[in-house]
Design a protein around this motif. Structure first.
Motif, PDB file in Angstrom:
ATOM      1  N   MET A  65       0.801  -1.246  -0.073  1.00 41.71           N
ATOM      2  CA  MET A  65      -0.068  -0.174  -0.060  1.00 41.71           C
ATOM      3  C   MET A  65       0.855   1.248  -0.167  1.00 41.71           C
ATOM      4  SD  MET A  65      -2.977  -1.325   0.455  1.00 41.71           S
ATOM      5  CE  MET A  65      -3.947  -0.186   1.367  1.00 41.71           C
ATOM      6  N   HIS A  68       3.253   1.176  -3.362  1.00 41.75           N
ATOM      7  CA  HIS A  68       2.431   1.527  -4.719  1.00 41.75           C
ATOM      8  C   HIS A  68       1.605   2.721  -4.587  1.00 41.75           C
ATOM      9  CE1 HIS A  68       4.344  -1.985  -6.293  1.00 41.75           C
ATOM     10  NE2 HIS A  68       3.676  -2.833  -5.289  1.00 41.75           N
ATOM     11  N   TYR A  70      -0.490   6.531  -3.861  1.00 42.14           N
ATOM     12  CA  TYR A  70      -0.123   7.813  -4.582  1.00 42.14           C
ATOM     13  C   TYR A  70       1.235   8.426  -3.649  1.00 42.14           C
ATOM     14  CZ  TYR A  70      -4.529   8.007  -6.796  1.00 42.14           C
ATOM     15  OH  TYR A  70      -5.825   7.639  -7.661  1.00 42.14           O
ATOM     16  N   GLU A 252      12.240   3.835 -17.181  1.00 43.98           N
ATOM     17  CA  GLU A 252      11.253   4.268 -15.947  1.00 43.98           C
ATOM     18  C   GLU A 252      10.964   5.509 -15.895  1.00 43.98           C
ATOM     19  OE1 GLU A 252      10.254   1.613 -15.559  1.00 43.98           O
ATOM     20  OE2 GLU A 252      12.030  -0.091 -15.604  1.00 43.98           O
ATOM     21  N   PRO A 286       6.742   7.105 -11.312  1.00 44.57           N
ATOM     22  CA  PRO A 286       6.123   6.062 -10.544  1.00 44.57           C
ATOM     23  C   PRO A 286       6.685   6.148  -9.077  1.00 44.57           C
ATOM     24  CG  PRO A 286       7.891   5.454 -12.190  1.00 44.57           C
ATOM     25  CD  PRO A 286       7.293   6.936 -12.575  1.00 44.57           C
ATOM     26  N   SER A 287       5.793   5.858  -8.112  1.00 45.37           N
ATOM     27  CA  SER A 287       6.099   5.807  -6.549  1.00 45.37           C
ATOM     28  C   SER A 287       7.139   4.815  -6.353  1.00 45.37           C
ATOM     29  CB  SER A 287       4.840   5.398  -6.082  1.00 45.37           C
ATOM     30  OG  SER A 287       5.111   4.975  -4.715  1.00 45.37           O
TER      31      SER A 287
ATOM     32  N   VAL B  45      -6.974  -2.010  -0.172  1.00 48.73           N
ATOM     33  CA  VAL B  45      -6.471  -3.360  -0.223  1.00 48.73           C
ATOM     34  C   VAL B  45      -5.113  -3.423  -0.996  1.00 48.73           C
ATOM     35  CG1 VAL B  45      -8.817  -4.367  -0.289  1.00 48.73           C
ATOM     36  CG2 VAL B  45      -7.878  -3.759  -2.324  1.00 48.73           C
ATOM     37  N   PRO B  46      -4.432  -4.269  -0.731  1.00 46.04           N
ATOM     38  CA  PRO B  46      -3.025  -4.440  -1.320  1.00 46.04           C
ATOM     39  C   PRO B  46      -3.011  -4.859  -2.672  1.00 46.04           C
ATOM     40  CG  PRO B  46      -3.117  -6.048   0.249  1.00 46.04           C
ATOM     41  CD  PRO B  46      -4.356  -5.427   0.497  1.00 46.04           C
ATOM     42  N   ALA B  47      -1.891  -4.489  -3.548  1.00 49.98           N
ATOM     43  CA  ALA B  47      -1.800  -5.183  -4.919  1.00 49.98           C
ATOM     44  C   ALA B  47      -1.844  -6.601  -4.724  1.00 49.98           C
ATOM     45  CB  ALA B  47      -0.510  -4.642  -5.537  1.00 49.98           C
ATOM     46  N   PHE B  51       1.118  -9.722  -8.676  1.00 43.95           N
ATOM     47  CA  PHE B  51       1.697  -8.588  -9.361  1.00 43.95           C
ATOM     48  C   PHE B  51       3.117  -8.350  -8.770  1.00 43.95           C
ATOM     49  CE2 PHE B  51       2.991  -4.326  -9.033  1.00 43.95           C
ATOM     50  CZ  PHE B  51       3.117  -3.717 -10.108  1.00 43.95           C
ATOM     51  N   THR B  52       3.237  -8.410  -7.556  1.00 40.82           N
ATOM     52  CA  THR B  52       4.515  -8.435  -6.862  1.00 40.82           C
ATOM     53  C   THR B  52       5.512  -9.628  -6.987  1.00 40.82           C
ATOM     54  OG1 THR B  52       3.409  -7.617  -5.021  1.00 40.82           O
ATOM     55  CG2 THR B  52       5.810  -8.403  -4.359  1.00 40.82           C
ATOM     56  N   MET B  55       6.802  -8.784 -10.700  1.00 37.25           N
ATOM     57  CA  MET B  55       7.838  -7.920 -10.848  1.00 37.25           C
ATOM     58  C   MET B  55       9.151  -8.323 -10.361  1.00 37.25           C
ATOM     59  SD  MET B  55       6.882  -4.450 -11.575  1.00 37.25           S
ATOM     60  CE  MET B  55       7.620  -3.321 -10.429  1.00 37.25           C
ATOM     61  N   ILE B  56       8.953  -9.297  -9.344  1.00 37.01           N
ATOM     62  CA  ILE B  56      10.383  -9.777  -8.861  1.00 37.01           C
ATOM     63  C   ILE B  56      11.011 -10.594  -9.650  1.00 37.01           C
ATOM     64  CG2 ILE B  56      11.314 -11.412  -7.070  1.00 37.01           C
ATOM     65  CD1 ILE B  56       9.216 -10.142  -4.973  1.00 37.01           C
ATOM     66  N   LEU B  59      12.514  -8.845 -12.616  1.00 38.82           N
ATOM     67  CA  LEU B  59      13.676  -8.192 -11.931  1.00 38.82           C
ATOM     68  C   LEU B  59      14.751  -8.888 -12.167  1.00 38.82           C
ATOM     69  CD1 LEU B  59      12.177  -5.982  -9.516  1.00 38.82           C
ATOM     70  CD2 LEU B  59      13.714  -4.775 -11.165  1.00 38.82           C
ATOM     71  N   SER B 244      -5.000   1.819 -11.156  1.00 39.90           N
ATOM     72  CA  SER B 244      -4.829   2.457  -9.886  1.00 39.90           C
ATOM     73  C   SER B 244      -5.674   1.561  -8.835  1.00 39.90           C
ATOM     74  CB  SER B 244      -5.246   3.939  -9.748  1.00 39.90           C
ATOM     75  OG  SER B 244      -4.195   4.667 -10.436  1.00 39.90           O
ATOM     76  N   LYS B 245      -6.910   1.345  -9.339  1.00 37.28           N
ATOM     77  CA  LYS B 245      -7.977   0.965  -8.151  1.00 37.28           C
ATOM     78  C   LYS B 245      -8.271  -0.450  -8.392  1.00 37.28           C
ATOM     79  CE  LYS B 245      -9.009   5.287  -7.606  1.00 37.28           C
ATOM     80  NZ  LYS B 245      -8.150   6.441  -8.468  1.00 37.28           N
ATOM     81  N   LEU B 249      -2.602   0.178  -7.625  1.00 39.11           N
ATOM     82  CA  LEU B 249      -1.215   0.912  -8.055  1.00 39.11           C
ATOM     83  C   LEU B 249      -1.402   2.161  -8.219  1.00 39.11           C
ATOM     84  CD1 LEU B 249      -0.196  -1.946 -10.608  1.00 39.11           C
ATOM     85  CD2 LEU B 249       0.578  -1.944  -8.148  1.00 39.11           C
ATOM     86  N   PRO B 250      -1.871   2.926  -7.266  1.00 41.79           N
ATOM     87  CA  PRO B 250      -2.246   4.308  -7.783  1.00 41.79           C
ATOM     88  C   PRO B 250      -0.942   5.230  -8.237  1.00 41.79           C
ATOM     89  CG  PRO B 250      -2.851   4.067  -5.616  1.00 41.79           C
ATOM     90  CD  PRO B 250      -2.757   2.723  -6.015  1.00 41.79           C
ATOM     91  N   GLU B 252       1.905   3.994  -9.376  1.00 43.09           N
ATOM     92  CA  GLU B 252       2.725   3.654 -10.280  1.00 43.09           C
ATOM     93  C   GLU B 252       2.243   4.098 -11.566  1.00 43.09           C
ATOM     94  OE1 GLU B 252       5.144   2.768  -9.132  1.00 43.09           O
ATOM     95  OE2 GLU B 252       4.848   1.623  -7.372  1.00 43.09           O
ATOM     96  N   ILE B 288       8.851  -0.805 -16.718  1.00 38.15           N
ATOM     97  CA  ILE B 288       8.937  -2.182 -15.869  1.00 38.15           C
ATOM     98  C   ILE B 288       7.356  -2.294 -15.677  1.00 38.15           C
ATOM     99  CG2 ILE B 288       9.371  -1.126 -13.869  1.00 38.15           C
ATOM    100  CD1 ILE B 288      10.684  -3.802 -13.073  1.00 38.15           C
TER     101      ILE B 288
END
Lengths: 397, 397
Positions: A65, A68, A70, A252, A286-287, B45-47, B51-52, B55-56, B59, B244-245, B249-250, B252, B288
């Motif tokens: 939270m 990612h 705002y 990025e 991006p955050s 609520v978390p992503a 998604f996490t 991303m990992i 990377l 975002s919603k 990921l608002p 990002e 990314i």
């Protein structure tokens, strides 16, 4: 009805993109390793491992939270503080977090800086050779871009023309050092001259003239180059930075505007950038990238390959007999073409699978740009080809 | 000189931000768990973990040059293809990658869409209640925003006013469904009416009228709500989306414009968006994040909490005696205040540590917005307080 101005822009040919596409197509015919593609300014070294590790650690350990969410309108505080501290330590400045506005790369930075210190109809002066995207950035803010012709002997500033063109209607001067396409860094004496002249003219005109300093190549500076920090010379400076090159993160979109704390109205400029963003839909970079880059902003990728490549190319060009100014940084070099028409010159080079870019669009007609952000091995293999081309077509070397 | 228009914008109070800052300050006094803060529209609520993980994995395994390199001007192909395929499968559309333009969230999407289908001086019509940031988005493009007053019975469209205001100078209609702040989704019959009316007027006026459909809440739709896909009703639709919603990921800044393939001049609009970006300095959303979201664009966070919260609040409001339209989605609800002056109403609620937002700025004077993207436990604890407030101050319940 769709906007006819933007539609008309679609017709324009992008010469670099065309050359790059040609190189890709030609690569499919003969193998890309045999195409000596000096067209594109993309970093050729990876992001530092510590950036990747930092990202993975954040993704693994931190609250998604927060990671990612705002970021505040004026940017992530940890990023802003890290940038200010880094600039202060390295360049003896006295920025605080409040002077730093995070942007989507240098493009975003320049777009905000121009809007902040001009109104539509004003003139922005830039100095050739210059990055051609300055035109849409400045015109997008409703301003006119006027171009001081190049000093082709040194690619420092053409003093006579600069003073003639620095008129009452100029509200900002936009410079790029180290410079794309010349690779030249503005020297201490150039920056002193620039600051003195702008200070004198601003007094004469009765309004500040801001210096917008575009510095994405600031960390790519070669041995013995005189490449001082611009904002230290002139208080009304907005430094526009991108981590695209130093951290090899061009996609990025992470950079900033740094407002000199002594600038006229310095306290308003960053908050105004927040308002400008509302009208362009840009908002924050991006955050997660702000947070990660804040942690590694003093690190760079291994940038040494660019100097290695520059030396190989410069020495070869001189040896062949090209007229060329030795770059002080970046990954560009801007030799004089071997005939007046640099487009014709570059077209002939294509026959030798040498992809060179005519610099007419950069305000340097008769010159061509080589982007040497490629493997050294390929640079070395390209040199005999360059000799062959110069000899067979122009009888040189 | 710094730009006086942007400087003047600094004076304006942002009522939501002020309330949110008040809530934070009050939380320091009495514990934030005791402040019932319904001010901010931030996902609670978390992503999703995938998604996490994605991303990992990227990377760890992928070439950083590709991962962090410039994406093409018109966006990362894998992202564009994934979005087109997802929309086609879910909504029976026939997008290709060429109809998708990646943007920095819905803000970026709307800013591009407005510029693409208007010229400065044109009028854009929106329908109250509406998101107040539409004003800077539209004015940033040089256009005028005109607001159709709300149909406060249903928060669908005020038909009489819409037809009166849909005049020759209107080049685009900007809607938001499901709607911030009402929570209402435009129904099938509303969208049919909208499409028929716009088609008829466009013929009468002899120019297309584009529909810019802002849809960041598209995936937050409640049981039995009639919330169809807008672009399926009207060919000249530009759908503006943000993850975002749906993916929480608002920060990002990842979204897109999807141009209906049958729209007038559809083939030009995405390439024009690329040109528009050059003038605003926005360029692409992060590379990314484009690549990662492309891989998970059919997944959402667990969004069920919002419906749970809505039902608790709606039932309580009705039970107390509030006049309120039941939301079909989002994480907002827009009840009528218990006195005409909703600012006074919300100020009185503050005395009960209930942070409610007067909806005057959203084009719904006399109403207030509650953002219920908070923990259900806290929503439950807030309800007795709401009862107490309504009873003690207004004698209700």
């Amino acid at each position: 009805m769709i906007n006819q101005d933007y539609k008309a822009m679609l017709g324009a040919k992008n010469i670099i993109r065309n050359l790059s596409e040609y190189a890709t197509a030609r690569g499919k015919e003969i193998g890309y390793e045999n195409v000596f593609d000096f067209s594109l300014g993309n970093p050729s070294v990876p992001a530092p491992e510590i950036f990747t590790d930092t990202m993975i650690k954040m993704l693994r350990d931190e609250n998604p939270m927060k990671l990612h969410g705002y970021s505040p309108t004026l940017g992530d505080p940890s990023y802003k503080e890290a940038i200010a501290a880094s600039l202060n330590r390295r360049f003896g400045m006295d920025y605080t977090a409040e002077h730093i506005f995070p942007t989507t790369g240098a493009a975003g930075a320049i777009s905000h800086a121009v809007r902040a210190v001009t109104k539509p109809g004003d003139t922005v002066l830039t100095i050739a050779p210059f990055f051609p995207e300055y035109k849409p950035y400045v015109e997008g803010a409703g301003c006119k871009l006027k171009i001081v012709p190049a000093n082709t002997d040194t690619f420092q500033i053409n003093i006579e023309e600069f003073e003639r063109m620095l008129t009452q209607d100029v509200m900002a001067v936009l410079i790029n050092t180290p410079n794309n396409p010349s690779g030249i860094a503005y020297s201490t004496s150039t920056l002193r001259y620039l600051a003195d002249t702008m200070t004198r003219k601003a007094e004469e005109f009765g309004h500040p003239i801001y210096l917008i300093s575009d510095e994405p190549y600031r960390e790519i500076v070669f041995k013995d180059a005189d490449a001082p920090y611009v904002s230290a010379f002139y208080k009304n400076t907005l430094s526009c930075y991108s981590f695209s090159k130093a951290l090899s993160l061009p996609g990025e979109r992470i950079g900033y505007v740094a407002v000199n704390p002594k600038a006229d109205d310095a306290e308003f400029i960053v908050p105004m950038c927040g308002q400008i963003s509302r009208g362009t839909g840009h908002n924050c970079p991006p955050s997660i990238i702000q947070q990660a880059v804040g942690k590694v902003c003093d690190i760079t990728s291994d940038l040494s390959v660019y100097e290695t490549n520059m030396n190989i190319i410069y020495d070869t060009l001189v040896d062949i007999g090209f007229s060329v100014v030795k770059p002080g940084g970046t990954f560009y070099i801007l030799p004089k073409a071997l005939e007046e028409d640099s487009v014709a010159f570059c077209n002939k080079a294509k026959e030798y699978d040498l992809i060179l870019v005519p610099a007419d669009n950069f305000g340097a007609p008769g010159f061509f740009r080589m982007a040497y952000c490629i493997d050294t091995e390929k640079v070395e293999r390209a040199m005999p080809r360059l000799r062959q081309f110069a000899k067979e077509v122009y009888g040189l070397g």
